[in-house]
Design an enzyme around this catalytic site. Structure first.
Site, short mmCIF file in Angstrom:
data_model
loop_
_atom_site.label_atom_id
_atom_site.label_comp_id
_atom_site.label_asym_id
_atom_site.label_seq_id
_atom_site.Cartn_x
_atom_site.Cartn_y
_atom_site.Cartn_z
N ASP A 13 3.42 9.37 -0.98
CA ASP A 13 2.39 8.82 -0.56
C ASP A 13 2.01 7.51 -1.54
OD1 ASP A 13 0.09 8.29 0.86
OD2 ASP A 13 -0.53 10.27 1.22
N HIS A 33 0.71 -1.29 0.02
CA HIS A 33 -0.07 -0.07 -0.02
C HIS A 33 0.83 1.39 -0.09
CE1 HIS A 33 -4.00 -1.76 0.86
NE2 HIS A 33 -3.19 -2.80 1.16
P1 ADQ Z 1 -2.95 6.42 4.85
O1 ADQ Z 1 -1.48 6.81 4.59
O2 ADQ Z 1 -3.71 6.11 5.87
O3 ADQ Z 1 -2.99 4.87 3.65
P2 ADQ Z 1 -4.93 7.58 2.92
O4 ADQ Z 1 -5.00 6.94 1.52
O5 ADQ Z 1 -5.10 8.97 2.41
O6 ADQ Z 1 -3.56 7.22 3.84
O7 ADQ Z 1 -6.06 6.91 3.62
C1 ADQ Z 1 -6.68 7.53 4.74
C2 ADQ Z 1 -8.02 7.03 4.85
O8 ADQ Z 1 -8.45 7.65 6.15
C3 ADQ Z 1 -8.85 7.85 4.13
O9 ADQ Z 1 -9.96 6.81 3.40
C4 ADQ Z 1 -9.58 8.92 4.63
O10 ADQ Z 1 -10.91 9.37 4.58
C5 ADQ Z 1 -9.37 8.65 6.33
N1 ADQ Z 1 -9.22 9.53 7.13
C6 ADQ Z 1 -8.07 10.39 7.29
N2 ADQ Z 1 -8.37 11.30 8.43
C7 ADQ Z 1 -9.57 10.86 8.94
C8 ADQ Z 1 -10.37 11.61 9.67
N3 ADQ Z 1 -10.10 12.73 10.48
N4 ADQ Z 1 -11.52 11.22 10.14
C9 ADQ Z 1 -12.09 10.11 9.21
N5 ADQ Z 1 -11.45 9.38 8.44
C10 ADQ Z 1 -10.13 9.88 8.13
C11 ADQ Z 1 -1.97 4.18 3.20
C12 ADQ Z 1 -1.26 4.57 2.22
C13 ADQ Z 1 -1.61 5.35 1.18
C14 ADQ Z 1 -2.70 4.50 0.41
C15 ADQ Z 1 -3.86 3.75 1.62
C16 ADQ Z 1 -4.39 2.46 0.79
O11 ADQ Z 1 -0.18 5.41 2.94
O12 ADQ Z 1 -0.64 5.83 0.31
O13 ADQ Z 1 -3.39 5.31 -0.23
O14 ADQ Z 1 -2.89 3.20 2.43
O15 ADQ Z 1 -3.75 1.73 0.11
#
Ligand code: ADQ
Length: 458
Positions: free
Chosen positions: A366, A158
């Site tokens: 990311d 991921h």
């Molecule tokens: P993350 O580093 O966690 O994931 P991201 O892909 O942006 O990053 O996913 C975060 C998730 O958490 C999103 O669905 C977002 O809506 C949710 N989220 C964040 N802050 C929140 C809040 N305050 N309240 C509720 N929900 C919140 C890792 C990798 C990424 C990759 C994903 C999936 O680092 O690059 O995209 O896995 O593979």
């Protein structure tokens, strides 16, 4: 058709009453599991302290079995906080300065992967397909193979995969590469990650790309590919459409009055570029007096991994920085930055994205970044906002209608904020449509289906 067996560090077990866990990934994988029947195995998140973890906890829900194991305190410290989060995570996000190699942690990482393999093996049937997720579990297939397991095994990473010069600073890089080569299919988020992986194989003549998505290493041929993860686009758009009447979203609308809203949503993590982002917002406001008092930047950032010292420190740094900017620029009736350390529900999140004229998504690195995709899906088609996206997020390979920025270039990001807030409706619609059409076609079910199809064929 064999069952599907998913293994990931943490497992989104549905709560009692069968409430579906939040998040597209959990939903998509659960759907795939329901279709074939199967097992989702991982760590319970609990420590058994100094005593041996008890037997696996098995919970049946329909045709899915959730299999959870505790880990000892030493395991949690060495495998999870140690090697996974203080070595692999910083390294894969190009932060050599934060990687802390230690023999103990490395040994703990491989030991826990062996432990997972030993717990999983007795549950397997010969025709099960196994799909392992993320950087915590790279050596799992090699351990299963050692035990004589012949099943088809796929792996999806991921987070980004770094170039050889970065990976090779890690003393056990060869074991990690060998670990990946033990899978039948290794999936990355983007073609850039896949190229880096091929470069790592070639650099020390450990292996090579053979073409057609095939690779060789350790005298073994395996497949590799790019599978950009996505969201449940249509469902998320529907959430956002309905969220206009949600009371929390209404309160937010009233509180920003008629100001333009800029939104940032990230786990608190140094890879997300929060300090550079706040700098860029400050620069934008200072450089554009016409926008002063007319814009609010809402940053929603739940704490994560607060047991890791860098995260604790970062929490203080970001809060202080937001406070300093508010102190310097704010007035009695205007708070420029609102900084929230809380999780919000999916419907509220969708509604807040839709209120925002700009989605500011500027990670320094990311794997993909699902927030960027959620922001796009949540927009009002008649009056969509503008996505400002870091060129170093995997999502930048797909979302061609975004304003791409280099997050290290504070002045450039500040200028993009001005451009986004002044963008004519026609251009906003055209950019949004391109991204939305792409996301409707490339949603998380498609990601899951593509990976599974290639794994079956591998
Ligand atoms: P993350 O580093 O966690 O994931 P991201 O892909 O942006 O990053 O996913 C975060 C998730 O958490 C999103 O669905 C977002 O809506 C949710 N989220 C964040 N802050 C929140 C809040 N305050 N309240 C509720 N929900 C919140 C890792 C990798 C990424 C990759 C994903 C999936 O680092 O690059 O995209 O896995 O593979």
């Amino acid at each position: 058709m064999g069952r599907l067996v998913i293994v990931s560090n943490r497992v989104p077990v549905p709560e009692k009453g069968g409430i579906a866990p939040a998040g597209g990934l959990a939903v998509a994988l659960k759907a795939a599991l329901e279709e074939r029947g199967g097992i989702w195995m991982g760590w319970s998140g609990k420590s058994s302290g100094d005593t041996d973890p008890g037997p696996l906890s098995l919970q049946e829900q329909g045709n899915i079995t959730y299999a959870l194991t505790d880990l000892t305190g030493k395991d949690v410290e060495e495998y999870y906080f140690g090697f996974a989060n203080r070595v692999l995570w910083p390294l894969c996000h190009y932060r050599l300065d934060l990687a802390e190699y230690g023999r103990k942690e490395m040994a703990g990482y491989f030991r826990v992967n062996r432990f997972f393999a030993h717990r999983l093996a007795p549950l397997l049937r010969p025709d099960d397909i196994i799909w392992v997720h993320d950087y915590h579990l790279i050596p799992l297939a090699a351990e299963l193979r050692q035990m004589g397991i012949k099943n088809r095994i796929g792996f999806f990473l991921h987070i980004p995969w770094p170039p050889a010069d970065i990976l090779f600073t890690m003393p056990v890089h060869e074991e990690i590469m060998r670990g990946l080569a033990a899978y039948d299919l290794v999936g990355f988020q983007t073609d850039y990650d896949l190229e880096n992986f091929a470069g790592c194989l070639r650099r020390e003549e450990m292996g090579d790309a053979l073409g057609d998505g095939r690779f060789i290493a350790n005298d073994k041929v395996f497949k590799g590919g790019a599978y950009g993860i996505s969201i449940e686009t249509a469902a998320f758009a529907e959430f956002a459409r309905k969220a206009v009447s949600h009371s929390t979203v209404n309160k937010a609308r009233l509180s920003i009055e008629d100001r333009d809203l800029i939104i940032g949503v990230d786990r608190l993590d140094y890879s997300k570029g929060l300090t550079q982002r706040i700098d860029a917002f400050e620069r934008f406001v200072v450089n554009n007096p016409g926008h002063q008092r007319k814009v609010t930047y809402l940053q929603i950032t739940p704490k994560s991994r607060s047991e890791v010292p860098e995260y604790e420190q970062m929490q203080r740094t970001v809060a202080e920085q937001a406070g300093r900017v508010n102190g310097a620029l704010g007035t009695v009736d205007w708070v420029p930055i609102r900084y929230m350390n809380r999780s919000v529900s999916r419907p509220v999140l969708a509604g807040l994205y839709r209120l925002a004229k700009v989605g500011l998504v500027t990670p320094l690195r990311d794997g993909m970044n699902l927030v960027a995709k959620e922001y796009v899906a949540a927009q009002n088609p008649d009056d969509p906002g503008v996505l400002i996206l870091s060129r170093f997020a995997g999502a930048a390979r797909e979302l061609k209608g975004a304003l791409l920025v280099n997050p290290y270039d504070v002045e450039g990001t500040a200028n993009s904020l001005g451009r986004a807030l002044n963008m004519p409706l026609d251009e906003r619609r055209e950019r949004w449509r391109r991204m939305m059409d792409y996301l409707l076609e490339h949603d998380v079910s498609r990601w899951c289906d593509d990976f599974m199809a290639d794994l079956k064929a591998a």
